[in-house]
Design an enzyme around this catalytic site. Structure first.
Site, PDB file in Angstrom:
ATOM      1  N   ASN A  47      10.790   3.684   0.750  1.00 27.65           N
ATOM      2  CA  ASN A  47      10.494   2.461   1.494  1.00 27.65           C
ATOM      3  C   ASN A  47      11.274   1.263   0.966  1.00 27.65           C
ATOM      4  OD1 ASN A  47       8.805   3.817   3.203  1.00 27.65           O
ATOM      5  ND2 ASN A  47       6.964   3.336   2.037  1.00 27.65           N
TER       6      ASN A  47
ATOM      7  N   THR B  19       1.262   7.298  -0.517  1.00 26.79           N
ATOM      8  CA  THR B  19       1.941   8.531  -0.891  1.00 26.79           C
ATOM      9  C   THR B  19       1.480   9.006  -2.262  1.00 26.79           C
ATOM     10  OG1 THR B  19       3.852   7.810   0.389  1.00 26.79           O
ATOM     11  CG2 THR B  19       4.212   9.579  -1.199  1.00 26.79           C
TER      12      THR B  19
ATOM     13  N   CYS C  39       0.784  -1.246   0.000  1.00 27.22           N
ATOM     14  CA  CYS C  39       0.000   0.000   0.000  1.00 27.22           C
ATOM     15  C   CYS C  39       0.813   1.292   0.000  1.00 27.22           C
ATOM     16  CB  CYS C  39      -0.994   0.059   1.163  1.00 27.22           C
ATOM     17  SG  CYS C  39      -2.245  -1.224   1.117  1.00 27.22           S
ATOM     18  N   ASP C  40       2.125   1.239   0.130  1.00 29.07           N
ATOM     19  CA  ASP C  40       2.918   2.470   0.117  1.00 29.07           C
ATOM     20  C   ASP C  40       4.293   2.218  -0.488  1.00 29.07           C
ATOM     21  OD1 ASP C  40       3.285   5.195   0.512  1.00 29.07           O
ATOM     22  OD2 ASP C  40       3.983   4.960   2.576  1.00 29.07           O
ATOM     23  N   LEU C  41       4.298   1.559  -1.637  1.00 29.58           N
ATOM     24  CA  LEU C  41       5.548   1.243  -2.313  1.00 29.58           C
ATOM     25  C   LEU C  41       6.087   2.504  -2.986  1.00 29.58           C
ATOM     26  CD1 LEU C  41       7.336  -1.189  -2.803  1.00 29.58           C
ATOM     27  CD2 LEU C  41       6.082  -1.618  -4.909  1.00 29.58           C
TER      28      LEU C  41
END
Length: 183
Positions: free
Chosen positions: A28, A62, A22-24
């Site tokens: 990260n 993001t 969900c936030d690649l």
């Protein structure tokens, strides 16, 4: 990018219950001393129920990296991670962030900018630092870059059902790598 794709493939297919990151995004992804990439920050990741291929959430990832359906409808699925992966791949190839206000706006984003350059003028948007000055850009290297850009575009299709799976991403990356490394 191959290491990241394999990590996401493991999250999506390595267990009975798929996990969606969900936030690649590049922030990260951590590199170890051997330059092996590791995906981190699972703070907003979601575990999908065995019977469901998607879930709803109000937690956003993001901007610039989230899939359109995730941002507008809160739909979390494995294809959203694939979209984020494609945006990340574009960022690596072009050395441009999807949130670069100097180049992009509400009418033109990173994906559209690259899509417009593909395939005829793709080498004009690719980061020149990918090729050392002393290294000749060959047709083989151009084919490799074009294959990577095409892969990124296939990851970032507007409609989630039109996107390739992360398993397909890994297969295509392996094929590109094998083709490019042949002597």
């Amino acid at each position: 990018m191959h290491d990241v794709a394999m990590a996401i493939e493991y999250l999506h297919h390595g267990n009975d219950t798929p996990i969606v990151h969900c936030d690649l995004k590049p922030a990260n992804v951590l590199l170890d001393e051997n330059m092996v990439a590791h995906v981190g920050d699972f703070g907003i990741s979601k575990i999908l129920a065995v019977s469901k291929s998607m879930a709803h959430t109000e937690t956003l990832g993001t901007l610039g990296y989230i899939a359109p359906e995730y941002g507008s409808e809160g739909i979390v699925s494995a294809s959203g991670d694939v979209y984020s992966y494609g945006i990340m791949l574009m960022e690596v190839l072009a050395k441009r962030r999807p949130t670069d206000e100097e180049l992009f706006n509400e009418n033109l984003g990173l994906r559209e900018w690259i899509r417009l350059a593909f395939p005829r003028t793709i080498m004009e948007v690719v980061d020149a630092n990918l090729f050392p000055e002393e290294e000749q850009i060959t047709s083989k290297s151009e084919i490799c870059i074009a294959s990577m850009v095409e892969l990124a575009l296939d990851c970032t299709m507007e409609i989630p059902e039109s996107r390739i799976t992360i398993k397909d991403v890994v297969k295509r990356l392996n094929k590109i790598k094998n083709t490019f490394l042949k002597t």
